[in-house]
Design a protein around this motif. Structure first.
Motif, PDB file in Angstrom:
ATOM      1  N   VAL A  86       0.934  -1.211   0.141  1.00  0.00           N
ATOM      2  CA  VAL A  86      -0.041  -0.016  -0.034  1.00  0.00           C
ATOM      3  C   VAL A  86       0.704   1.174  -0.041  1.00  0.00           C
ATOM      4  N   ARG A  87       2.000   1.177   0.792  1.00  0.00           N
ATOM      5  CA  ARG A  87       2.993   2.480   0.874  1.00  0.00           C
ATOM      6  C   ARG A  87       3.402   2.497  -0.523  1.00  0.00           C
ATOM      7  N   LEU A  88       3.883   1.601  -1.371  1.00  0.00           N
ATOM      8  CA  LEU A  88       4.409   1.658  -2.692  1.00  0.00           C
ATOM      9  C   LEU A  88       3.411   2.341  -3.630  1.00  0.00           C
ATOM     10  N   ALA A  89       2.208   1.956  -3.343  1.00  0.00           N
ATOM     11  CA  ALA A  89       1.057   2.504  -4.288  1.00  0.00           C
ATOM     12  C   ALA A  89       0.623   3.742  -4.048  1.00  0.00           C
ATOM     13  N   THR A  90       0.677   4.220  -2.766  1.00  0.00           N
ATOM     14  CA  THR A  90      -0.161   5.598  -2.438  1.00  0.00           C
ATOM     15  C   THR A  90       1.034   6.535  -1.926  1.00  0.00           C
ATOM     16  N   ASN A  91       1.993   6.044  -1.345  1.00  0.00           N
ATOM     17  CA  ASN A  91       2.840   7.258  -0.733  1.00  0.00           C
ATOM     18  C   ASN A  91       4.319   6.667  -0.785  1.00  0.00           C
ATOM     19  N   PRO A  92       4.907   6.467  -2.107  1.00  0.00           N
ATOM     20  CA  PRO A  92       6.324   5.779  -2.046  1.00  0.00           C
ATOM     21  C   PRO A  92       7.377   6.587  -1.722  1.00  0.00           C
ATOM     22  N   ASN A  93       7.169   7.785  -1.607  1.00  0.00           N
ATOM     23  CA  ASN A  93       8.479   8.485  -1.056  1.00  0.00           C
ATOM     24  C   ASN A  93       8.508   8.751   0.624  1.00  0.00           C
ATOM     25  N   SER A  94       7.488   7.876   1.196  1.00  0.00           N
ATOM     26  CA  SER A  94       7.524   8.097   2.661  1.00  0.00           C
ATOM     27  C   SER A  94       8.454   6.995   3.154  1.00  0.00           C
ATOM     28  N   VAL A  95       8.762   6.890   4.456  1.00  0.00           N
ATOM     29  CA  VAL A  95       9.892   6.040   4.737  1.00  0.00           C
ATOM     30  C   VAL A  95       9.366   4.533   5.150  1.00  0.00           C
ATOM     31  N   SER A  96       9.882   3.539   4.565  1.00  0.00           N
ATOM     32  CA  SER A  96       9.223   2.313   4.741  1.00  0.00           C
ATOM     33  C   SER A  96       9.546   1.624   5.990  1.00  0.00           C
ATOM     34  N   ARG A  97       8.495   0.893   6.467  1.00  0.00           N
ATOM     35  CA  ARG A  97       8.311   0.289   7.824  1.00  0.00           C
ATOM     36  C   ARG A  97       9.705  -0.980   7.871  1.00  0.00           C
ATOM     37  N   LEU A  98       9.870  -1.538   6.704  1.00  0.00           N
ATOM     38  CA  LEU A  98      10.841  -2.445   6.671  1.00  0.00           C
ATOM     39  C   LEU A  98      12.482  -1.865   6.588  1.00  0.00           C
ATOM     40  N   ARG A  99      12.337  -0.692   6.553  1.00  0.00           N
ATOM     41  CA  ARG A  99      13.767   0.044   6.639  1.00  0.00           C
ATOM     42  C   ARG A  99      13.854   1.012   7.489  1.00  0.00           C
ATOM     43  N   GLY A 100      12.951   1.623   7.914  1.00  0.00           N
ATOM     44  CA  GLY A 100      13.129   2.603   9.213  1.00  0.00           C
ATOM     45  C   GLY A 100      12.871   2.087  10.507  1.00  0.00           C
ATOM     46  N   VAL A 101      13.182   3.214  11.452  1.00  0.00           N
ATOM     47  CA  VAL A 101      12.904   2.809  13.088  1.00  0.00           C
ATOM     48  C   VAL A 101      11.997   3.759  13.080  1.00  0.00           C
ATOM     49  N   PHE A 102      10.977   3.372  14.088  1.00  0.00           N
ATOM     50  CA  PHE A 102       9.832   4.376  14.728  1.00  0.00           C
ATOM     51  C   PHE A 102      10.348   4.778  15.898  1.00  0.00           C
ATOM     52  N   VAL A 103      10.050   6.429  16.211  1.00  0.00           N
ATOM     53  CA  VAL A 103       9.976   6.803  17.570  1.00  0.00           C
ATOM     54  C   VAL A 103       8.684   7.722  17.746  1.00  0.00           C
ATOM     55  N   PHE A 104       8.788   8.268  18.824  1.00  0.00           N
ATOM     56  CA  PHE A 104       7.709   9.095  19.330  1.00  0.00           C
ATOM     57  C   PHE A 104       8.264  10.385  19.461  1.00  0.00           C
ATOM     58  N   ASP A 105       7.748  11.597  19.047  1.00  0.00           N
ATOM     59  CA  ASP A 105       8.021  13.070  19.173  1.00  0.00           C
ATOM     60  C   ASP A 105       7.068  13.633  19.713  1.00  0.00           C
ATOM     61  N   ASP A 106       5.946  13.142  20.192  1.00  0.00           N
ATOM     62  CA  ASP A 106       4.845  13.473  21.016  1.00  0.00           C
ATOM     63  C   ASP A 106       4.616  13.041  22.127  1.00  0.00           C
ATOM     64  N   ILE A 107       4.678  13.764  23.520  1.00  0.00           N
ATOM     65  CA  ILE A 107       4.814  13.038  24.760  1.00  0.00           C
ATOM     66  C   ILE A 107       2.804  12.590  24.876  1.00  0.00           C
ATOM     67  N   GLU A 108       2.037  13.192  24.460  1.00  0.00           N
ATOM     68  CA  GLU A 108       0.812  12.996  24.565  1.00  0.00           C
ATOM     69  C   GLU A 108       0.514  11.501  23.787  1.00  0.00           C
ATOM     70  N   SER A 109       1.109  11.269  22.851  1.00  0.00           N
ATOM     71  CA  SER A 109       0.690  10.251  22.099  1.00  0.00           C
ATOM     72  C   SER A 109       1.408   9.030  22.645  1.00  0.00           C
ATOM     73  N   LEU A 110       2.460   9.359  23.241  1.00  0.00           N
ATOM     74  CA  LEU A 110       3.380   8.220  23.965  1.00  0.00           C
ATOM     75  C   LEU A 110       2.509   7.910  25.315  1.00  0.00           C
ATOM     76  N   SER A 111       1.789   8.719  25.970  1.00  0.00           N
ATOM     77  CA  SER A 111       1.205   8.329  27.113  1.00  0.00           C
ATOM     78  C   SER A 111      -0.264   7.741  26.981  1.00  0.00           C
ATOM     79  N   ARG A 112      -0.672   7.785  25.792  1.00  0.00           N
ATOM     80  CA  ARG A 112      -2.045   7.078  25.392  1.00  0.00           C
ATOM     81  C   ARG A 112      -1.633   5.571  25.196  1.00  0.00           C
TER      82      ARG A 112
END
Length: 239
Positions: A4-30
């Motif tokens: 779906v990423r390749l079809a709709t937003n190919p310039n975004s970072v792949s979940r197969l290549r990237g690492v995820f972090v949180f930059d928003d403390i409210e999201s993390l608290s949820r």
């Protein structure tokens, strides 16, 4: 998700290549309040990091609960939810869980995380502590030697996820000379002389996992997806 990423937003970072972090403390608290993301999302593994991003993509992870079940199965209408995820739009204006997918480098600041990692390495791979010292010194010169990473490997039996240790700059005589000058030129980044008796590579085979065999019906589909991902990465580099 990747298709779906390749079809709709190919310039975004792949979940197969990237690492995820949180930059928003409210999201993390949820996540911590709901405790829906599994046993490894605990205070023990929460760490403060700095990020040097080559590329990043910010998405609402709340979409994922409509994509995959707790048992790891795709849910009905998962593709529509995946499109929403890669759109970067919040699933709900009131309760988004913003995560940032990053391709780049990270530095862990939290001392408790580093201390626990050192204890584990000392217990499991005591003969690799000299290599760890070497890797820490390399960081002072901006080298990635000693970095552990996962990679998809094809072999006669199928496809597996294996783990590797980067040791590239150790073969460069100019780099070794710069490393020898580290305690004088950058003493704050120098952690000591590596123990020559403890320079063994750690055995990472226990972290490998076979994800697809040649007889598997999904084998061809996975190969096609990996080829698409590889071509997409090459196009990004050439641009």
């Amino acid at each position: 998700m990747e298709r779906v990423r390749l079809a709709t937003n190919p310039n975004s970072v792949s979940r197969l290549r990237g690492v995820f972090v949180f930059d928003d403390i409210e999201s993390l608290s949820r996540i911590w309040d709901s405790n829906k993301w599994g046993g490894h999302f605990t205070d023990e593994y929460l760490a403060d990091v700095s990020v040097w991003a080559k590329q990043s993509t910010r998405v609402d992870a709340a979409w994922i609960e409509d994509i995959i079940s707790d048992q790891g199965q795709l849910l009905p209408d998962w593709e529509a939810a995946a499109v929403g995820y890669w759109s970067g739009k919040p699933k709900s204006e009131d309760t988004p869980i913003w995560e940032v997918l990053v391709e780049g480098r990270f530095c862990i600041w939290s001392m408790h995380s580093k201390e626990e990692a050192l204890k584990e390495i000392s217990a499991i791979w005591p003969n690799s502590l000299g290599l760890l010292t070497y890797s820490m010194n390399c960081f002072g010169l901006g080298s990635l030697d000693g970095q552990c990473f996962s990679g998809i490997t094809g072999h006669d039996e199928g496809i597996s996820v294996d783990h590797y240790l980067r040791m590239v700059d150790s073969k460069d005589s100019d780099f070794i000379n710069r490393l020898a000058r580290l305690p004088i030129e950058k003493p704050k980044f120098y952690v000591g002389n590596p123990d020559p008796e403890k320079m063994y590579l750690p055995d990472l085979t226990g972290y490998s996992k076979k994800i697809c065999t040649k007889g598997d019906a999904n084998f061809t589909a996975l190969l096609k997806l990996l080829l698409q991902l590889q071509n997409s990465a090459r196009c990004g580099e050439s641009a």
